[in-house]
Design an enzyme around this catalytic site. Structure first.
Site, PDB file in Angstrom:
ATOM      1  N   ALA A 175     -30.292  28.094 -24.037  1.00 62.14           N
ATOM      2  CA  ALA A 175     -31.587  28.877 -24.994  1.00 62.14           C
ATOM      3  C   ALA A 175     -32.784  27.506 -25.087  1.00 62.14           C
ATOM      4  O   ALA A 175     -32.431  26.755 -25.418  1.00 62.14           O
ATOM      5  CB  ALA A 175     -30.886  28.998 -26.270  1.00 62.14           C
ATOM      6  N   ALA A 176     -33.764  27.529 -23.890  1.00 61.98           N
ATOM      7  CA  ALA A 176     -34.846  26.411 -23.577  1.00 61.98           C
ATOM      8  C   ALA A 176     -35.601  27.048 -23.969  1.00 61.98           C
ATOM      9  O   ALA A 176     -36.623  27.789 -22.854  1.00 61.98           O
ATOM     10  CB  ALA A 176     -33.816  25.768 -22.689  1.00 61.98           C
ATOM     11  N   ASN A 221     -36.577  20.479 -28.746  1.00 60.35           N
ATOM     12  CA  ASN A 221     -35.520  21.812 -28.980  1.00 60.35           C
ATOM     13  C   ASN A 221     -34.260  21.822 -28.008  1.00 60.35           C
ATOM     14  O   ASN A 221     -33.206  21.384 -27.883  1.00 60.35           O
ATOM     15  CB  ASN A 221     -36.524  23.410 -28.538  1.00 60.35           C
ATOM     16  CG  ASN A 221     -35.515  24.480 -28.046  1.00 60.35           C
ATOM     17  OD1 ASN A 221     -34.989  24.688 -29.364  1.00 60.35           O
ATOM     18  ND2 ASN A 221     -34.973  24.782 -27.192  1.00 60.35           N
ATOM     19  N   THR A 261     -32.116  21.547 -14.259  1.00 63.46           N
ATOM     20  CA  THR A 261     -33.076  22.404 -13.495  1.00 63.46           C
ATOM     21  C   THR A 261     -33.100  21.274 -12.650  1.00 63.46           C
ATOM     22  O   THR A 261     -32.792  20.192 -12.291  1.00 63.46           O
ATOM     23  CB  THR A 261     -33.690  22.829 -13.821  1.00 63.46           C
ATOM     24  OG1 THR A 261     -35.480  22.992 -13.531  1.00 63.46           O
ATOM     25  CG2 THR A 261     -34.469  21.863 -14.913  1.00 63.46           C
ATOM     26  N   TYR A 312     -40.353  18.548 -18.941  1.00 62.92           N
ATOM     27  CA  TYR A 312     -39.755  20.193 -19.070  1.00 62.92           C
ATOM     28  C   TYR A 312     -38.578  18.655 -18.456  1.00 62.92           C
ATOM     29  O   TYR A 312     -37.234  19.228 -19.178  1.00 62.92           O
ATOM     30  CB  TYR A 312     -40.118  20.789 -18.373  1.00 62.92           C
ATOM     31  CG  TYR A 312     -38.597  22.000 -18.931  1.00 62.92           C
ATOM     32  CD1 TYR A 312     -37.999  22.466 -19.253  1.00 62.92           C
ATOM     33  CD2 TYR A 312     -37.953  22.195 -17.205  1.00 62.92           C
ATOM     34  CE1 TYR A 312     -37.425  23.622 -18.709  1.00 62.92           C
ATOM     35  CE2 TYR A 312     -38.062  22.999 -16.294  1.00 62.92           C
ATOM     36  CZ  TYR A 312     -37.155  23.519 -17.230  1.00 62.92           C
ATOM     37  OH  TYR A 312     -36.170  25.117 -17.093  1.00 62.92           O
TER      38      TYR A 312
END
Ligand code: UFG
Length: 323
Positions: free
Chosen positions: A71-72, A89, A114, A138
């Site tokens: 959940a990102a 978040n 990532t 990010y």
């Protein structure tokens, strides 16, 4: 085994949930549906909740043996203009989830990290030893969480695998789930929009990169290959220590090569237009996937053609539904 798939109504999370179910695991999906889609969670128990909702998590965690966290927020450009949303978040709320996990009996945790944590790589193909110097918020938010995981593993005995994805693409062959992003920014679905005239043309963001055809090179990996690695990651944690692993194919394709593959697979012409470079795009990101291959006995199976074919079939079905 019973697995809580957090963010399981999203693109990659839903593919992991389906894969786990097919391999006989019990799956509960937990998603706040802010970016997720209830239809991607059809056939599963869906708990609508936020990752920061410790009370809700405390109720469901006793029912599971492991947590997978998908959940990102994942728009690089948006993270530059709105870093607050990303750190809030992807780090602060994610930490609330991790705290809820350590406060429960669950000790297995799989994290979607990532290749953006590497920033501009010092060497391609990229190994896990490449320095992590993210060039956008990010990547930084994901890296901050990797740091937290490492410390929590040492102090509280939670065991984790942090998977550093390269470019997730494609759709499940069952035709029931696929990529839905609003707005769409990813290359392959953007190419489809250009084919259908939903955007005037596919803008190629820069053709003056130091690559053979001047356009950026990426390592496109099918979501089902990612999902399989997640399932193997859970089994791996039964007998081994926490670690971070690249998930990629080891083979890169330029933007022009992807466009050519789409034209070949679909038989349709892609209208293209040159555009300036997009801020923050490194010229070449290709994984060295050997560590994941050795440790998980895993290898990406899908070719770029199959990625494009499955993505096209899904996108065409979705378009037909909207007519
Ligand atoms: N591209 C275009 N035109 C478009 C869309 C993309 O030329 O309309 C190019 C991009 O410049 C890039 C390549 O196609 O060179 C792939 O772009 P994507 O937006 O599909 O993917 P990214 O490589 O930017 O992003 C992916 C993930 C992110 C992750 C990032 C790590 O989607 O979540 O890899 O670098 F952070």
């Amino acid at each position: 085994m019973s697995v809580l798939v957090v963010g399981g109504a999203g693109y990659i999370g839903s593919h992991a949930a389906h894969f786990l179910k097919r391999s006989g695991q019990e799956v509960i999906i937990y998603d706040n549906l802010s970016n997720g889609h209830a239809e991607l969670a059809e056939g599963f128990e869906l708990i609508v909740g936020d990752i920061a909702d410790s009370a809700k998590l405390a109720k469901v965690l006793p029912r599971v043996d492991a947590v997978m966290h998908f959940a990102a927020f994942a728009y690089v450009g948006e993270s530059v203009t709105n870093p607050r949303k990303y750190f809030e978040n992807n780090f602060v709320s994610a930490l609330a989830l991790l705290n809820a996990v350590v406060d429960s009996k669950v000790r297995k945790f799989i994290f979607s990290s990532t290749c953006a944590t590497y920033g501009k790589p010092v060497k391609v193909p990229i190994t896990e030893e490449n320095p992590q110097r993210p060039v956008n918020p990010y990547g930084a938010s994901k890296m901050a969480f990797e740091y937290a995981l490492e410390s929590y593993a040492r102090a509280y005995g939670v065991r984790y695998v942090a998977f550093r994805y390269f470019n997730a693409a494609g759709a499940d062959e069952n035709g029931k789930i696929g990529e839905i992003h609003q707005p769409e920014t990813h290359l392959i679905p953007c190419i489809f929009e250009a084919i259908h005239g939903e955007r005037p043309a596919l803008e190629i963001f820069g053709d003056d990169y130091p690559t053979p055809d001047g356009t950026c090179i990426r390592d496109y990996i099918h979501v089902t290959d990612l999902a399989e690695a997640h399932a193997l990651g859970l089994a791996y944690l039964d007998s081994a220590d926490s670690l971070a692993l690249n998930l990629g194919t080891g083979k890169g394709y330029s933007v022009r090569e992807v466009i050519a593959t789409v034209e070949r697979v679909t038989g349709r012409k892609v209208p293209v237009k040159m555009a300036p470079r997009r801020a923050g795009d490194p010229p070449e990101l290709v994984a060295d996937p050997r560590r994941a291959e050795q440790l998980l006995k895993w290898k990406a199976k899908y070719s770029l053609e199959q990625i494009v074919t499955t993505a096209w079939n899904w996108a065409e079905k979705e378009r037909a539904k909207k007519k």
